[in-house]
Design an enzyme around this catalytic site. Structure first.
Site, PDB file in Angstrom:
ATOM      1  N   HIS A 362       0.813  -1.230   0.000  1.00 30.18           N
ATOM      2  CA  HIS A 362       0.000   0.000   0.000  1.00 30.18           C
ATOM      3  C   HIS A 362       0.834   1.262   0.000  1.00 30.18           C
ATOM      4  O   HIS A 362       0.338   2.362   0.296  1.00 30.18           O
ATOM      5  CB  HIS A 362      -0.902   0.032   1.233  1.00 30.18           C
ATOM      6  CG  HIS A 362      -1.933  -1.033   1.281  1.00 30.18           C
ATOM      7  ND1 HIS A 362      -3.204  -0.876   0.798  1.00 30.18           N
ATOM      8  CD2 HIS A 362      -1.869  -2.302   1.739  1.00 30.18           C
ATOM      9  CE1 HIS A 362      -3.884  -1.991   0.988  1.00 30.18           C
ATOM     10  NE2 HIS A 362      -3.099  -2.868   1.561  1.00 30.18           N
ATOM     11  N   LYS A 545      -7.768  13.853   4.745  1.00 30.69           N
ATOM     12  CA  LYS A 545      -6.851  12.708   4.686  1.00 30.69           C
ATOM     13  C   LYS A 545      -5.839  12.860   5.821  1.00 30.69           C
ATOM     14  O   LYS A 545      -5.730  13.925   6.415  1.00 30.69           O
ATOM     15  CB  LYS A 545      -6.106  12.649   3.321  1.00 30.69           C
ATOM     16  CG  LYS A 545      -5.422  13.951   2.959  1.00 30.69           C
ATOM     17  CD  LYS A 545      -4.898  13.951   1.514  1.00 30.69           C
ATOM     18  CE  LYS A 545      -6.038  14.040   0.497  1.00 30.69           C
ATOM     19  NZ  LYS A 545      -5.848  13.086  -0.601  1.00 30.69           N
ATOM     20  N   ARG A 546      -5.072  11.821   6.096  1.00 27.44           N
ATOM     21  CA  ARG A 546      -4.025  11.928   7.117  1.00 27.44           C
ATOM     22  C   ARG A 546      -3.040  13.011   6.696  1.00 27.44           C
ATOM     23  O   ARG A 546      -2.847  13.275   5.504  1.00 27.44           O
ATOM     24  CB  ARG A 546      -3.306  10.582   7.261  1.00 27.44           C
ATOM     25  CG  ARG A 546      -4.075   9.539   8.016  1.00 27.44           C
ATOM     26  CD  ARG A 546      -4.207   9.867   9.472  1.00 27.44           C
ATOM     27  NE  ARG A 546      -2.931   9.889  10.166  1.00 27.44           N
ATOM     28  CZ  ARG A 546      -2.578   9.008  11.118  1.00 27.44           C
ATOM     29  NH1 ARG A 546      -3.412   8.039  11.462  1.00 27.44           N
ATOM     30  NH2 ARG A 546      -1.408   9.074  11.729  1.00 27.44           N
ATOM     31  N   LYS A 551       1.471  14.374   0.951  1.00 28.24           N
ATOM     32  CA  LYS A 551       0.080  14.658   0.536  1.00 28.24           C
ATOM     33  C   LYS A 551      -0.094  16.168   0.284  1.00 28.24           C
ATOM     34  O   LYS A 551      -1.028  16.583  -0.369  1.00 28.24           O
ATOM     35  CB  LYS A 551      -0.880  14.134   1.601  1.00 28.24           C
ATOM     36  CG  LYS A 551      -0.877  12.610   1.756  1.00 28.24           C
ATOM     37  CD  LYS A 551      -1.747  12.164   2.922  1.00 28.24           C
ATOM     38  CE  LYS A 551      -1.683  10.666   3.171  1.00 28.24           C
ATOM     39  NZ  LYS A 551      -2.526   9.857   2.258  1.00 28.24           N
ATOM     40  N   THR A 652      -8.195   6.772  -1.629  1.00 33.90           N
ATOM     41  CA  THR A 652      -9.574   6.258  -1.728  1.00 33.90           C
ATOM     42  C   THR A 652     -10.561   7.386  -1.433  1.00 33.90           C
ATOM     43  O   THR A 652     -11.681   7.389  -1.930  1.00 33.90           O
ATOM     44  CB  THR A 652      -9.785   5.092  -0.730  1.00 33.90           C
ATOM     45  OG1 THR A 652      -9.232   5.462   0.532  1.00 33.90           O
ATOM     46  CG2 THR A 652      -9.144   3.814  -1.226  1.00 33.90           C
ATOM     47  N   LYS A 656     -14.327   8.431  -3.137  1.00 41.17           N
ATOM     48  CA  LYS A 656     -15.557   8.715  -2.389  1.00 41.17           C
ATOM     49  C   LYS A 656     -16.109  10.094  -2.787  1.00 41.17           C
ATOM     50  O   LYS A 656     -17.309  10.251  -3.008  1.00 41.17           O
ATOM     51  CB  LYS A 656     -15.257   8.677  -0.885  1.00 41.17           C
ATOM     52  CG  LYS A 656     -14.808   7.320  -0.375  1.00 41.17           C
ATOM     53  CD  LYS A 656     -14.062   7.388   0.945  1.00 41.17           C
ATOM     54  CE  LYS A 656     -13.432   6.042   1.287  1.00 41.17           C
ATOM     55  NZ  LYS A 656     -12.486   6.106   2.437  1.00 41.17           N
TER      56      LYS A 656
HETATM   57  C1  26W Z   1       4.644   0.788   9.714  1.00 35.64           C
HETATM   58  C2  26W Z   1       3.785   1.990   9.782  1.00 35.64           C
HETATM   59  C3  26W Z   1       2.781   2.004   8.667  1.00 35.64           C
HETATM   60  C4  26W Z   1       1.425   1.865   8.968  1.00 35.64           C
HETATM   61  C5  26W Z   1       0.498   1.900   7.935  1.00 35.64           C
HETATM   62  C6  26W Z   1       3.214   2.156   7.367  1.00 35.64           C
HETATM   63  C7  26W Z   1       2.272   2.182   6.322  1.00 35.64           C
HETATM   64  C8  26W Z   1       0.940   2.053   6.638  1.00 35.64           C
HETATM   65  C9  26W Z   1      -0.113   2.052   5.558  1.00 35.64           C
HETATM   66  C10 26W Z   1       0.313   1.221   4.419  1.00 35.64           C
HETATM   67  C11 26W Z   1      -0.348   3.420   5.114  1.00 35.64           C
HETATM   68  C12 26W Z   1      -1.617   3.522   4.298  1.00 35.64           C
HETATM   69  O1  26W Z   1      -2.684   3.596   4.837  1.00 35.64           O
HETATM   70  N1  26W Z   1      -1.431   3.568   2.976  1.00 35.64           N
HETATM   71  C13 26W Z   1      -2.531   3.984   2.154  1.00 35.64           C
HETATM   72  O2  26W Z   1      -3.246   2.821   1.722  1.00 35.64           O
HETATM   73  C14 26W Z   1      -4.395   3.185   0.967  1.00 35.64           C
HETATM   74  C15 26W Z   1      -5.169   1.906   0.658  1.00 35.64           C
HETATM   75  O3  26W Z   1      -4.522   1.154  -0.295  1.00 35.64           O
HETATM   76  C16 26W Z   1      -4.005   3.943  -0.311  1.00 35.64           C
HETATM   77  O4  26W Z   1      -5.167   4.334  -0.988  1.00 35.64           O
HETATM   78  C17 26W Z   1      -3.161   5.166   0.040  1.00 35.64           C
HETATM   79  O5  26W Z   1      -2.683   5.779  -1.132  1.00 35.64           O
HETATM   80  C18 26W Z   1      -1.990   4.760   0.928  1.00 35.64           C
HETATM   81  O6  26W Z   1      -1.277   5.898   1.396  1.00 35.64           O
END
Ligand code: 26W
Length: 806
Positions: A362, A545-546, A551, A652, A656
């Protein structure tokens, strides 16, 4: 309902009377109170139980049908789930909304007051967690036998508050009042080991854990829409082994010591890690990941054994999706179960393991790709490290035979990074131990296979596929915006679009209908009025968004300052605009928190300035989450998707907002590209460098100050920040933009601001804007998570529906 040995279970009726009767008996007999003395919380819990019962009836039928057909199962392993508030969803999916509202009013309660008590389980950070929830919703709606596995954190994503404009984090004790939607299942408790050492006994490795905790599951129902199927998401909670309470110490008055082991055990599922882009590398996080994996795999094997005995059927009956690298320890864990506990030989076990697992990546951010120190992993999970070494030996042997003499490639592909610190590369393990690896948007998958995972793509090109993300139309259109939904259904003459979103294309023909366009505008207007965060007639410009520098919320802010300075300069001809920000920053991510602080400072200045009244307003509601998203998304006119090209895997929120008729201003990044391709370039405000150009500039001699000197408005905006014009806040933000500007914010500024002028121009012609808005919705059916799940089924899971008699 006919049960085993001919016992009959009375079906629950759904007429308002029957529903009210059941609610009253739940209030009196399960809640133990009366209509006269019932509190709003009593009413909420009772309503939840009454609705839940109807879904539980369908769940029983589903479990029986799925058991009967001994199907191929899809198991989704995710460290995060953002399920959203459950009440309205379960009322809609059980078809009891009307009956419930009548029953509440009959008992003297206001439905909206009760709905406000429906606290969402915030068991996730952002995109990854919400995608997991949307995919589970679509799996059930498509009648696919599936179970989601996760962790039941006591404390979810922190509650965000603002103090003097700064983000403050408060613990989110989401189940403080208990959770009426969950079903504890203590019978299925599992035991999980940590630490210890590995012995050898009659040729078999035996791991002797040094610490043992219990994993107690509870599950929430995952109803399908427009079908009988009700799947589950099973969440594990760490419990101390009874033996861990030290009575001797307690009776000696050493109270803290007496419970320390118990506390240590329960800490494992205490809190969600609030980072969504940087691997914290904390040992407790690694314990969480193994806890999830060990409990879930034991439960999956238990379920497999209910109907099967031959291990060779395991791979054909079980498709396990690893949601990013967080659950990747499942690969060595299943090897350990098959080789050490079941006695299979290595190669046999390895072929079963690879056949069973698939991996979704992701992210593209190097700092988000997890690695774990070899010594930490070796201390916590000694047998797993041995197994990872053996897997690595097999991998490197294959690499050496395919690319003889290419030692750099061997070093890059190894599961173990040797220098400067010995680390286990979880993404490399994920690709090596699975059948398929997928990215979450076309560009993302293309970049994955040509950069971060290029070596693996060279070795195993057929192991890579793309599955572009999607969102649940039930949650983010029907529930979020009953107004738009009713208009779509009346326009199309049916509501079948809710389970076949491609039918939205029927709206194209209505763009020529002036009254439909007026109704469309009116629905958006009333959503803005309901949100109450700005003049309903103004353009609602939304960035939700976060917070992360890639971003580029900082770019949106520079635009706001430029608009404000134009207003102050006089002769402003921009259209009235409300700029709405929403989102949390990881608590340790100071640069992101500085941007939040500056946004609130700019908002305070703009909103207090009579010169800006009626022209520009900045809103930043705290604690953005699914509940708030459902209120903001229907009210949005403009969707800000302005990340540096090549950084946002998919996004995403962009989907939406498009489905709710917002027009996108965005870069050629993630799924923005596919949105633009489908809604049409004329119905999308494009700007900025594309991924190759951004990468070239980033890796070249990029001088952010050149843009500062070359662009008057940009310089004026940055100088205003540096001069302390906004309460003296933002020096750090301006400095990082002028010194480093990691994500090319200044390079894209002019293109962005000019694109925003195009937005103003389009907004002035409301009929044209409305037509573009309708076309965005009409052409966005592809972004349904039902289509996403169908792609996963075709390309990766190969499971088939089990129909459940209604
Ligand atoms: C290890 C810490 C950590 C925790 C969560 C690293 C990375 C993450 C996630 C992968 C971050 C995340 O939420 N990524 C998002 O995933 C969405 C679903 O696929 C995408 O639409 C977003 O672009 C992406 O930033």
């Amino acid at each position: 309902m006919d049960l085993r040995n001919g016992v009959e279970l009375r079906s629950l009726g759904n007429t308002p009377d029957e529903f009210r009767q059941d609610m009253l008996s739940n209030l009196y007999y399960r809640r133990g109170t009366t209509v006269e003395s019932a509190s709003a919380q009593d009413a909420y819990e009772t309503l939840a139980l009454t609705v839940r019962d109807r879904l539980a009836e369908r769940r029983a039928r589903t479990a029986a049908a799925q058991y009967e057909s001994n199907p191929r199962w899809v198991y989704y392993l995710s460290a995060e789930y953002l399920l959203g508030p459950q009440l309205e969803q379960n009322l809609l999916y059980s078809g009891t909304s009307e009956a419930a509202h009548k029953a509440l009013e009959a008992c003297g309660f206001k439905p909206e007051e009760i709905a406000a008590l429906d606290v969402e389980p915030g068991l996730g950070n952002g995109g990854l967690g919400r995608l997991a929830a949307c995919l589970l919703d679509s799996l059930a709606t498509l009648d696919i036998p599936a179970v989601g596995y996760g962790i039941r954190y006591d404390l979810g994503i922190f509650r965000q508050e603002f103090q003097d404009g700064r983000q403050i984090e408060r613990p989110d004790d989401w189940a403080f009042q208990g959770d009426p939607w969950e079903f504890p299942a203590p019978d299925d408790v599992q035991t999980v080991g940590f630490y210890g050492h590995v012995d050898e006994r009659d040729g078999r490795k035996v791991w002797q854990p040094g610490e043992v905790v219990l994993g107690e599951p509870s599950h929430l129902l995952v109803p399908g829409y427009g079908t009988t199927t009700v799947n589950i998401v099973r969440l594990w909670r760490a419990r101390a082994h009874q033996a861990s309470f030290d009575l001797t110490r307690f009776s000696a008055g050493q109270y803290a010591e007496a419970v320390q082991d118990a506390v240590r055990a329960e800490n494992i599922s205490k809190v969600l890690y609030p980072d969504d882009s940087t691997a914290a590398g904390r040992e407790l996080r690694l314990k969480q990941q193994y806890f999830l994996v060990s409990c879930s795999l034991r439960d999956i094997v238990r379920r497999f054994r209910l109907r099967n005995s031959d291990w060779d059927a395991f791979g054909s009956k079980t498709a396990i999706q690893l949601n990013d690298t967080h659950p990747v320890l499942a690969i060595p864990e299943l090897m350990r179960l098959l080789v050490d506990e079941e006695g299979l030989d290595w190669d046999h076990a390895w072929s079963l393991v690879r056949q069973t697992f698939n991996y979704t990546c992701h992210t593209l951010l190097p700092e988000a790709l997890e690695t774990w120190p070899v010594d930490m992993l070796g201390r916590l999970l000694p047998r797993h490290l041995e197994i990872i070494y053996l897997i690595n030996a097999g991998l490197l042997e294959e690499v050496r035979s395919r690319f003889p003499g290419d030692i750099d490639r061997v070093r890059r592909m190894s599961l173990i990074q040797e220098t400067p610190e010995r680390l286990v590369r979880m993404a490399n393990l994920a690709v090596t131990g699975t059948t398929m690896t997928n990215g979450v948007a076309e560009l993302h998958t293309q970049l994955l296979t040509s950069t971060v995972l290029r070596d693996f793509h060279d070795l195993w090109p057929s192991r890579f596929a793309n599955v572009t993300n999607g969102v649940s139309p039930r949650r983010f259109v029907r529930l979020a915006s009953p107004g738009i939904s009713a208009l779509i259904s009346s326009g199309l003459g049916h509501d079948r679009w809710l389970t076949d979103l491609s039918l939205l294309s029927g709206l194209e023909a209505l763009t020529g209908d002036a009254s439909f366009r007026e109704q469309w505008r009116e629905v958006k207007r009333s959503a803005k009025a309901a949100l109450g965060l700005g003049d309903p007639g103004a353009l609602m410009d939304v960035m939700i968004k976060r917070f992360h520098e890639y971003k580029r919320q900082q770019l949106k802010l520079l635009h706001v300052i430029t608009l404000y300075q134009r207003i102050k300069a006089g002769g402003y001809d921009g259209v009235p605009r409300t700029v709405l920000f929403g989102g949390k920053a990881a608590p340790a991510y100071q640069a992101a928190k500085n941007i939040i602080h500056l946004i609130n400072a700019v908002a305070a200045a703009v909103n207090a300035d009579p010169a800006a009244a009626g022209l520009l307003r900045v809103a930043f509601p705290a604690n953005y989450n699914i509940t708030l998203a459902e209120h903001i998304i229907p009210a949005a006119d403009l969707s800000e998707q302005i990340s540096m090209a090549g950084k946002e895997a998919s996004g995403t929120g962009n989907m939406k907002l498009t489905l709710n008729g917002a027009l996108t201003i965005g870069t050629l990044d993630g799924a923005n590209i596919e949105i633009r391709d489908r809604v049409g370039a004329d119905n999308f405000f494009l700007f900025g460098l594309d991924a190759p150009a951004a990468l070239a500039l980033r890796s070249g001699p990029y001088q952010p100050r050149d843009h500062y000197h070359a662009d008057d408005e940009l310089r004026a905006a940055l100088d205003a920040i540096r001069s302390g014009a906004f309460g003296g806040v933002g020096h750090d933000v301006a400095a990082s933009l002028l010194d480093r500007d990691e994500y090319l914010t200044l390079a894209d500024y002019r293109s962005y601001v000019d694109a925003q002028a195009g937005v103003d121009a389009a907004w002035r012609d409301q009929d044209h804007w409305t037509t573009m808005s309708i076309l965005n919705t009409a052409r966005a059916g592809f972004f349904s998570s039902d289509r996403t799940v169908t792609d996963y089924l075709d390309r990766i899971w190969h499971a088939t529906p089990v129909r459940v008699e209604g």
